[in-house]
Every structure is written in structure tokens, then in C-alpha cells.
Design a protein around this motif. Structure first.
Motif, PDB file in Angstrom:
ATOM      1  N   GLY A  63      13.605   7.857  14.232  1.00  0.00           N
ATOM      2  CA  GLY A  63      14.829   7.438  13.802  1.00  0.00           C
ATOM      3  C   GLY A  63      15.306   5.853  13.939  1.00  0.00           C
ATOM      4  O   GLY A  63      16.403   5.337  13.913  1.00  0.00           O
ATOM      5  N   ARG A  64      14.122   5.165  13.895  1.00  0.00           N
ATOM      6  CA  ARG A  64      14.303   3.706  14.080  1.00  0.00           C
ATOM      7  C   ARG A  64      14.026   2.924  12.792  1.00  0.00           C
ATOM      8  O   ARG A  64      13.943   1.516  12.980  1.00  0.00           O
ATOM      9  N   MET A  65      14.361   3.368  11.692  1.00  0.00           N
ATOM     10  CA  MET A  65      14.308   2.720  10.531  1.00  0.00           C
ATOM     11  C   MET A  65      15.242   3.083   9.662  1.00  0.00           C
ATOM     12  O   MET A  65      15.790   4.294   9.635  1.00  0.00           O
ATOM     13  N   PRO A  66      15.397   2.329   8.492  1.00  0.00           N
ATOM     14  CA  PRO A  66      16.496   2.767   7.541  1.00  0.00           C
ATOM     15  C   PRO A  66      15.766   4.215   6.887  1.00  0.00           C
ATOM     16  O   PRO A  66      14.837   4.384   6.716  1.00  0.00           O
ATOM     17  N   ALA A  67      17.081   4.861   6.414  1.00  0.00           N
ATOM     18  CA  ALA A  67      16.600   6.429   5.995  1.00  0.00           C
ATOM     19  C   ALA A  67      15.822   6.233   4.662  1.00  0.00           C
ATOM     20  O   ALA A  67      14.760   7.053   4.724  1.00  0.00           O
ATOM     21  N   ASP A  68      16.037   5.239   3.877  1.00  0.00           N
ATOM     22  CA  ASP A  68      14.989   5.178   2.436  1.00  0.00           C
ATOM     23  C   ASP A  68      13.736   5.142   2.869  1.00  0.00           C
ATOM     24  O   ASP A  68      12.670   5.677   2.234  1.00  0.00           O
ATOM     25  N   ALA A  69      13.474   4.216   3.764  1.00  0.00           N
ATOM     26  CA  ALA A  69      12.012   3.894   4.180  1.00  0.00           C
ATOM     27  C   ALA A  69      11.348   4.861   5.250  1.00  0.00           C
ATOM     28  O   ALA A  69      10.361   5.299   5.070  1.00  0.00           O
ATOM     29  N   SER A  70      12.522   5.524   5.895  1.00  0.00           N
ATOM     30  CA  SER A  70      11.750   6.730   6.919  1.00  0.00           C
ATOM     31  C   SER A  70      11.226   7.738   5.779  1.00  0.00           C
ATOM     32  O   SER A  70      10.437   8.563   6.019  1.00  0.00           O
ATOM     33  N   HIS A  71      12.265   8.061   4.670  1.00  0.00           N
ATOM     34  CA  HIS A  71      11.846   9.211   3.769  1.00  0.00           C
ATOM     35  C   HIS A  71      10.409   8.805   3.205  1.00  0.00           C
ATOM     36  O   HIS A  71       9.641   9.930   3.168  1.00  0.00           O
ATOM     37  N   LEU A  72      10.207   7.884   2.824  1.00  0.00           N
ATOM     38  CA  LEU A  72       9.031   7.317   2.213  1.00  0.00           C
ATOM     39  C   LEU A  72       7.835   7.663   3.226  1.00  0.00           C
ATOM     40  O   LEU A  72       7.001   8.116   2.694  1.00  0.00           O
ATOM     41  N   VAL A  73       7.933   7.082   4.316  1.00  0.00           N
ATOM     42  CA  VAL A  73       6.817   7.059   5.282  1.00  0.00           C
ATOM     43  C   VAL A  73       6.750   8.537   5.666  1.00  0.00           C
ATOM     44  O   VAL A  73       5.610   9.073   6.000  1.00  0.00           O
ATOM     45  N   SER A  74       7.745   9.430   5.693  1.00  0.00           N
ATOM     46  CA  SER A  74       7.678  10.674   6.334  1.00  0.00           C
ATOM     47  C   SER A  74       6.773  11.557   5.039  1.00  0.00           C
ATOM     48  O   SER A  74       6.180  12.313   5.294  1.00  0.00           O
ATOM     49  N   HIS A  75       7.203  11.075   4.034  1.00  0.00           N
ATOM     50  CA  HIS A  75       6.546  11.694   2.765  1.00  0.00           C
ATOM     51  C   HIS A  75       4.803  11.578   2.794  1.00  0.00           C
ATOM     52  O   HIS A  75       4.011  12.383   2.714  1.00  0.00           O
ATOM     53  N   GLY A  76       4.541  10.476   3.174  1.00  0.00           N
ATOM     54  CA  GLY A  76       3.187  10.054   3.179  1.00  0.00           C
ATOM     55  C   GLY A  76       2.471  10.674   4.590  1.00  0.00           C
ATOM     56  O   GLY A  76       1.526  11.113   4.326  1.00  0.00           O
ATOM     57  N   PHE A  77       3.354  10.742   5.660  1.00  0.00           N
ATOM     58  CA  PHE A  77       2.797  11.341   6.753  1.00  0.00           C
ATOM     59  C   PHE A  77       2.526  12.849   6.451  1.00  0.00           C
ATOM     60  O   PHE A  77       1.430  13.496   6.894  1.00  0.00           O
ATOM     61  N   MET A 129       2.216   7.992  -9.056  1.00  0.00           N
ATOM     62  CA  MET A 129       1.891   8.118  -7.755  1.00  0.00           C
ATOM     63  C   MET A 129       1.421   7.021  -7.267  1.00  0.00           C
ATOM     64  O   MET A 129       1.797   6.517  -6.028  1.00  0.00           O
ATOM     65  N   LYS A 130       0.672   5.878  -8.084  1.00  0.00           N
ATOM     66  CA  LYS A 130       0.381   4.678  -7.641  1.00  0.00           C
ATOM     67  C   LYS A 130       1.689   3.790  -7.188  1.00  0.00           C
ATOM     68  O   LYS A 130       1.561   3.108  -6.000  1.00  0.00           O
ATOM     69  N   LYS A 131       2.880   3.917  -7.712  1.00  0.00           N
ATOM     70  CA  LYS A 131       4.062   3.413  -7.338  1.00  0.00           C
ATOM     71  C   LYS A 131       4.498   3.792  -6.095  1.00  0.00           C
ATOM     72  O   LYS A 131       4.957   2.968  -5.248  1.00  0.00           O
ATOM     73  N   LEU A 132       4.712   5.006  -6.111  1.00  0.00           N
ATOM     74  CA  LEU A 132       5.024   5.796  -4.664  1.00  0.00           C
ATOM     75  C   LEU A 132       4.207   5.293  -3.749  1.00  0.00           C
ATOM     76  O   LEU A 132       4.700   4.840  -2.404  1.00  0.00           O
ATOM     77  N   ASP A 133       2.749   5.545  -3.828  1.00  0.00           N
ATOM     78  CA  ASP A 133       2.010   4.836  -2.692  1.00  0.00           C
ATOM     79  C   ASP A 133       2.235   3.597  -2.608  1.00  0.00           C
ATOM     80  O   ASP A 133       2.223   3.084  -0.978  1.00  0.00           O
ATOM     81  N   ALA A 134       2.526   2.619  -3.248  1.00  0.00           N
ATOM     82  CA  ALA A 134       2.793   1.249  -2.842  1.00  0.00           C
ATOM     83  C   ALA A 134       4.170   1.057  -2.048  1.00  0.00           C
ATOM     84  O   ALA A 134       4.188   0.244  -1.293  1.00  0.00           O
ATOM     85  N   GLU A 135       5.001   1.991  -2.494  1.00  0.00           N
ATOM     86  CA  GLU A 135       6.279   1.930  -1.856  1.00  0.00           C
ATOM     87  C   GLU A 135       6.144   2.441  -0.225  1.00  0.00           C
ATOM     88  O   GLU A 135       6.880   1.736   0.442  1.00  0.00           O
ATOM     89  N   ILE A 136       5.446   3.534  -0.342  1.00  0.00           N
ATOM     90  CA  ILE A 136       5.156   4.027   0.975  1.00  0.00           C
ATOM     91  C   ILE A 136       4.560   2.940   1.839  1.00  0.00           C
ATOM     92  O   ILE A 136       4.803   2.596   3.138  1.00  0.00           O
ATOM     93  N   HIS A 137       3.502   2.232   1.506  1.00  0.00           N
ATOM     94  CA  HIS A 137       2.682   1.124   2.032  1.00  0.00           C
ATOM     95  C   HIS A 137       3.606  -0.037   2.726  1.00  0.00           C
ATOM     96  O   HIS A 137       3.438  -0.310   3.719  1.00  0.00           O
ATOM     97  N   ARG A 138       4.517  -0.032   1.788  1.00  0.00           N
ATOM     98  CA  ARG A 138       5.452  -1.362   2.254  1.00  0.00           C
ATOM     99  C   ARG A 138       6.507  -0.790   3.234  1.00  0.00           C
ATOM    100  O   ARG A 138       6.702  -1.631   4.388  1.00  0.00           O
ATOM    101  N   ALA A 139       6.945   0.348   3.108  1.00  0.00           N
ATOM    102  CA  ALA A 139       7.574   0.854   4.150  1.00  0.00           C
ATOM    103  C   ALA A 139       6.936   1.140   5.706  1.00  0.00           C
ATOM    104  O   ALA A 139       7.327   0.881   6.594  1.00  0.00           O
TER     105      ALA A 139
END
Length: 94
Positions: free
Chosen positions: A31-45, A8-18
Motif C-alpha cells: 500500500g505504498r503507492m497510489p491506488a490507480d498505479a497499485s491496481h495496474l501493477v497488481s493486474h500485471g503481477f 493490451m499494448k496500452k495497458l502493458d505500457a501503463e503497467i510498465h510506467r507504474a
């Protein structure tokens, strides 16, 4: 994936970077960012939205009934997804 666990700490760090890579708080919604980063941010949201289980469950219920997303979101949260995203990004210590 419990809070504070290594994965979870690793996932949180990836979300923060995105999130830090966004120009605007609603980039992931529009849809203004790459899909992989968007998926991470969406998960956090969504994790943020789920903190209020009553509102989140009501949103899911309305969507299951076939209601339109934007109106359902406004009914449950009293504002737009973009405005909530701006609040969420603004309160995160990135």
C-alpha cells in the motif's frame, strides 16, 4: 484484450510506467503507492502468477476454502508474495 492488440499494448505500457514508479518491488503489496498505479501493477503481477495455471488455481482454491492468504501463497509458490514480486519486477524490461 488479446496479447499484442492495441488495448493490451496500452495497458502493458501503463503497467510498465507504474512499475517504474515504485521504490521497492513490493510497494503495491504494502500500500505504498497510489491506488490507480497499485491496481495496474497488481493486474500485471496476477497475470504473471497465472502463467502457472496449476499453482494459481490451487491458490484460488485454498482461498475459497477460507485459508489465510500468506500461508496459502507460500504453499502454492514456495515463497512470499514480496519475493515473487521482486523476481517479477527484476525480469521485466522496464
Amino acid at each position: 484484450l488479446g496479447k499484442g492488440r492495441p488495448r493490451m499494448k496500452k495497458l502493458d505500457a501503463e503497467i510498465h510506467r507504474a512499475v517504474r514508479s515504485m521504490d521497492q518491488p513490493d510497494d503495491f503489496l504494502e500500500g505504498r503507492m497510489p491506488a490507480d498505479a497499485s491496481h495496474l501493477v497488481s493486474h500485471g503481477f496476477v497475470t504473471f502468477l497465472m502463467q502457472n495455471r496449476r499453482r494459481y488455481n490451487r491458490l484460488i482454491h485454498l482461498l475459497h476454502q477460507g485459508r489465510e492468504f500468506s500461508q496459502s501463497f507460500r504453499t502454492c509458490y514456495g515463497t512470499t508474495p514480496a519475493q515473487i514480486a521482486q523476481h517479477w519486477v527484476g525480469q521485466k524490461p522496464f
